[in-house]
Design a protein around this motif. Structure first.
Motif, mmCIF file in Angstrom:
data_model
loop_
_atom_site.group_PDB
_atom_site.id
_atom_site.type_symbol
_atom_site.label_atom_id
_atom_site.label_comp_id
_atom_site.label_asym_id
_atom_site.label_seq_id
_atom_site.Cartn_x
_atom_site.Cartn_y
_atom_site.Cartn_z
ATOM 1 N N ILE B 186 4.226 2.761 5.399
ATOM 2 C CA ILE B 186 3.756 1.884 4.321
ATOM 3 C C ILE B 186 4.154 2.512 2.990
ATOM 4 O O ILE B 186 3.828 3.663 2.726
ATOM 5 C CB ILE B 186 2.221 1.696 4.373
ATOM 6 N N HIS B 211 5.865 -2.912 2.548
ATOM 7 C CA HIS B 211 5.748 -2.635 1.116
ATOM 8 C C HIS B 211 4.939 -3.719 0.439
ATOM 9 O O HIS B 211 4.386 -4.608 1.107
ATOM 10 C CB HIS B 211 7.140 -2.509 0.502
ATOM 11 N N PRO B 217 0.664 -6.839 6.027
ATOM 12 C CA PRO B 217 1.138 -5.542 6.555
ATOM 13 C C PRO B 217 0.355 -5.089 7.780
ATOM 14 O O PRO B 217 0.888 -4.391 8.644
ATOM 15 C CB PRO B 217 0.942 -4.575 5.375
ATOM 16 N N THR B 221 1.063 -2.743 11.260
ATOM 17 C CA THR B 221 0.383 -1.469 11.564
ATOM 18 C C THR B 221 -0.432 -1.554 12.853
ATOM 19 O O THR B 221 -0.542 -0.568 13.572
ATOM 20 C CB THR B 221 -0.547 -1.052 10.405
ATOM 21 N N SER B 229 1.189 6.322 5.729
ATOM 22 C CA SER B 229 0.978 5.547 4.508
ATOM 23 C C SER B 229 1.257 6.400 3.279
ATOM 24 O O SER B 229 0.751 7.510 3.151
ATOM 25 C CB SER B 229 -0.450 5.010 4.475
ATOM 26 N N THR B 231 1.376 5.092 -0.319
ATOM 27 C CA THR B 231 1.367 4.109 -1.413
ATOM 28 C C THR B 231 0.596 4.579 -2.639
ATOM 29 O O THR B 231 0.888 4.165 -3.750
ATOM 30 C CB THR B 231 0.727 2.781 -0.968
#
Lengths: 322, 322
Positions: B186, B211, B217, B221, B229, B231
C-alpha cells in the motif's frame, strides 16, 4: 453517445454491446497513422539537418523470429525515410564483439538510435550490453536508467520501451481509462511485462504482475478491467479468465512452424475465439500490438534525433504517452 | 515443528495459533544483530585502510521528523564506528547549493556513502539531486540506475534501498516464504512503496501496489498473504482489511505531536489492536521496520566502503537480500 465517449472505458462497452462480440483493435491502422506523422517529421529533419535520422541495429545469432522482427523494423525505417543499418554477429560472438558494435554506433554521428535485438544468446551479459548503449540513443528504452526513471514517480525516462508504449498508445487510442482501474499484466519479462506494468502504474492504474510462480493467475485476471498478456504461451488466457467487458491486449507472440511449408505462423497468448465472447476490446495477434511496437521504435528514433539536435525539450515523454 | 519450520510461512502460523494473537516482530533486536556484524566489519576495515567508513548526510530544511531521523542515523553510525558528517542547508536553499554539497561528498575520499534525507523541499528537483550522487556512494539506493536494476529481472543494483531491504530482512528473519505468495504493497512512494514492491517481485512474490486512486484497497489486502503498508495514514489498515494469518509490515510513520509536552509520538499505518487479532506476524511502529532501516543504511555504507577498496565482489546484492 457523446456521454459514453466522455466516460472513456464506456466507449469500449458501447462497441461491445453493439456488436455482441469484442471489438478487435486494428493495430496496423494505429501504426499507419503514427508512421505518417513520423514520415513528415523525418522529411523536415532531413531538410534542416541534411541527413535522415538513423537507427543502428545489433543482431546476434540466427533466431528465425528475430530475423523477421529485424527485417520488419528496417522495412518500416525505409517506409518512413529513417536510415537503418544492421550489424549481424554470429551466435557465438564474444561479448567484446557485441560491445564493439555498440561502441561504433555510439560514436557514429549519423546514428541516432541503437537497438539490440533481444533475446541475445545466453553466454552474453545482457545487463552489461544494454547498459553500454549511450543513454541518448537508447530508443528501445531498456537501459537501467530509463527503466529506473519509468519506475520512479515524478521522473521521466528519455525513452519509454517500445512495447509498453505501444500498449499505452492502443489503450489511449481506444479511450480506455487507466486511472483507478485494475490491470493485470501476465509475464514479468524485462522487454514487455515489466515496462508495461511500470507504465500503467505511472498512469495510476492498480497493477498486479502475475508470472509463472503465481498460483491461480486466473483469480487475478477475472477481476481485472484490463488484462495484458506477454508470456509467449499460446492460448494461455482462456475466455473464463476474463471479466465481462474486459479490455485485453495480447503481447505474446509464438511462432508455429507449418510442418509442410516451413512457414512461420504467429499466435498470441489469448484464446481469441473464447475471449471475444467475454471481452469488450481485444488486440489480436498478428495485427495488434506488434505493428504499433514497430511504429513506436520509429517514433523513439525520430525523438532521439530531435533531442540530439535540440529540436525537442529535454523531457520528451511527458506529453502523450507518459 | 521441524516440518512447520521447513514450510516457511508455517512458522508464522505456528506462533500465531500458539499465542492466539499475532506475534510482534522485534525490529530492534534484528537491527542489533546486524549492527554487531557491521561494527566488526568496521573495525576490520579501519585496521586495513586506516580510517573508518564514512557517511555524508545532506539535510535540507527543518522538518522535525527528518531531524529525528538524521539524528538517529548519525547516532547509529557512532555506535558501529562509522564516521558521519551532516551538511545542513536552510529550507530555501538553492538547487545549486544542494548539488554543491553532494559534489563535495562525491569528491571526498573519506566519504563512502551519501544520503540525502527525504523529503526535500518542493522547489528542488529531487530527480536531478538524487541522480547527482555518485552511483558507488548511493547507499540509499534511490539513484535511477539502482532502481532500474532493482526492477530488471536478472540485474542487480549496487545498493537496495534501505526500507525495502529492511522489510525483506524482517521477512527472511521470520522465515516468511515469498515465492508464489500474494503480497499487497500500500503506497506507491519512491522511497518505500516502489522499491518494496520491486524487491518482492524479484523474490517471485505476486505483487499488487495499491494507492490513493485504488478503488476499495481492502478488496486486495483481504486476499494477501503479506501486506506492507507505507502511506503515513494513521490506522489506515483495519483488522477487517486482513486475511487470517496474514503477515503485516507497517512502514508508515506518522508523527503526532502531544499538545501539552510538544513531544512527537510515532504511530503506524496499521490499526494494531485490530490487526493483532487477525494476522500472524506484525511489525509494530515504533520498533519494527524503522530500526532495521537504519541498520541497513549502516550495512550499505559498509558495503560501499568495501566496494571502493576492492574488498567485495562487484555484484554485492546477490547473496542474502537479493
Amino acid at each position: 453517445m457523446r456521454r459514453l465517449l466522455r466516460r472513456g472505458i464506456g466507449f469500449a462497452r458501447f462497441f461491445s454491446s453493439h456488436g455482441g462480440e469484442a471489438v478487435l483493435i486494428d493495430g496496423k491502422s494505429v501504426a499507419d497513422d503514427i508512421k505518417q506523422v513520423v514520415a513528415k517529421d523525418v522529411a523536415l529533419f532531413k531538410e534542416l539537418v541534411g541527413r535522415p535520422p538513423g537507427l543502428g541495429v545489433v543482431f546476434v545469432g540466427s533466431r528465425k523470429a528475430s530475423e523477421i522482427y529485424v527485417h520488419n523494423k528496417t522495412l518500416a525505417c525505409d517506409e518512413t525515410g529513417i536510415s537503418s543499418s544492421c550489424t549481424k554477429l554470429p551466435e557465438g560472438a564474444s561479448e567484446e564483439d557485441v560491445l564493439a558494435s555498440i561502441r561504433n554506433y555510439n560514436e557514429d554521428p549519423s546514428v541516432d538510435g541503437i537497438l539490440v535485438q533481444l533475446p541475445i544468446p545466453k553466454h552474453l551479459d545482457e545487463d552489461r550490453i544494454l547498459s553500454s548503449i549511450s543513454l541518448e540513443k537508447d530508443v528501445d528504452g531498456c537501459h537501467p536508467v530509463n527503466i529506473g526513471n519509468l519506475a520512479l514517480k515524478g521522473n521521466q525516462p528519455l525513452f519509454v520501451p517500445c512495447t509498453a508504449k505501444a500498449c499505452l498508445q492502443l489503450l489511449l487510442a481506444k479511450r480506455v481509462q487507466l486511472s483507478g482501474r485494475y490491470a493485470v499484466v501476465i509475464g514479468c519479462g524485462n522487454i514487455a511485462g515489466l515496462p508495461i506494468s511500470l507504465l500503467l502504474q505511472q498512469h495510476n492504474a492498480t497493477v498486479t504482475r502475475v508470472h509463472a510462480l503465481t498460483k491461480a493467475p486466473e483469480d487475478y485476471t477475472r477481476k481485472a478491467d484490463i488484462v495484458i498478456s506477454a508470456t509467449g504461451s499460446p492460448n494461455l488466457v482462456r475466455g473464463n479468465w476474463l471479466k465481462q467487458e474486459a479490455v485485453v491486449l495480447d503481447v505474446g507472440i509464438s511462432h508455429i512452424q507449418d510442418p509442410c511449408s516451413g512457414e512461420l505462423h504467429l499466435i498470441g497468448d489469448v484464446c481469441i475465439g473464447e475471449a471475444r465472447k467475454v471481452a469488450s476490446l481485444i488486440s489480436p495477434v498478428p495485427g495488434g500490438v506488434g505493428p504499433v511496437t514497430i511504429a513506436m521504435l520509429l517514433q523513439n528514433t525520430m525523438l532521439a534525433a530531435k533531442l540530439r539536435h535540440g529540436f525537442h525539450q529535454s523531457k520528451p515523454e511527458s506529453d502523450a504517452v507518459k
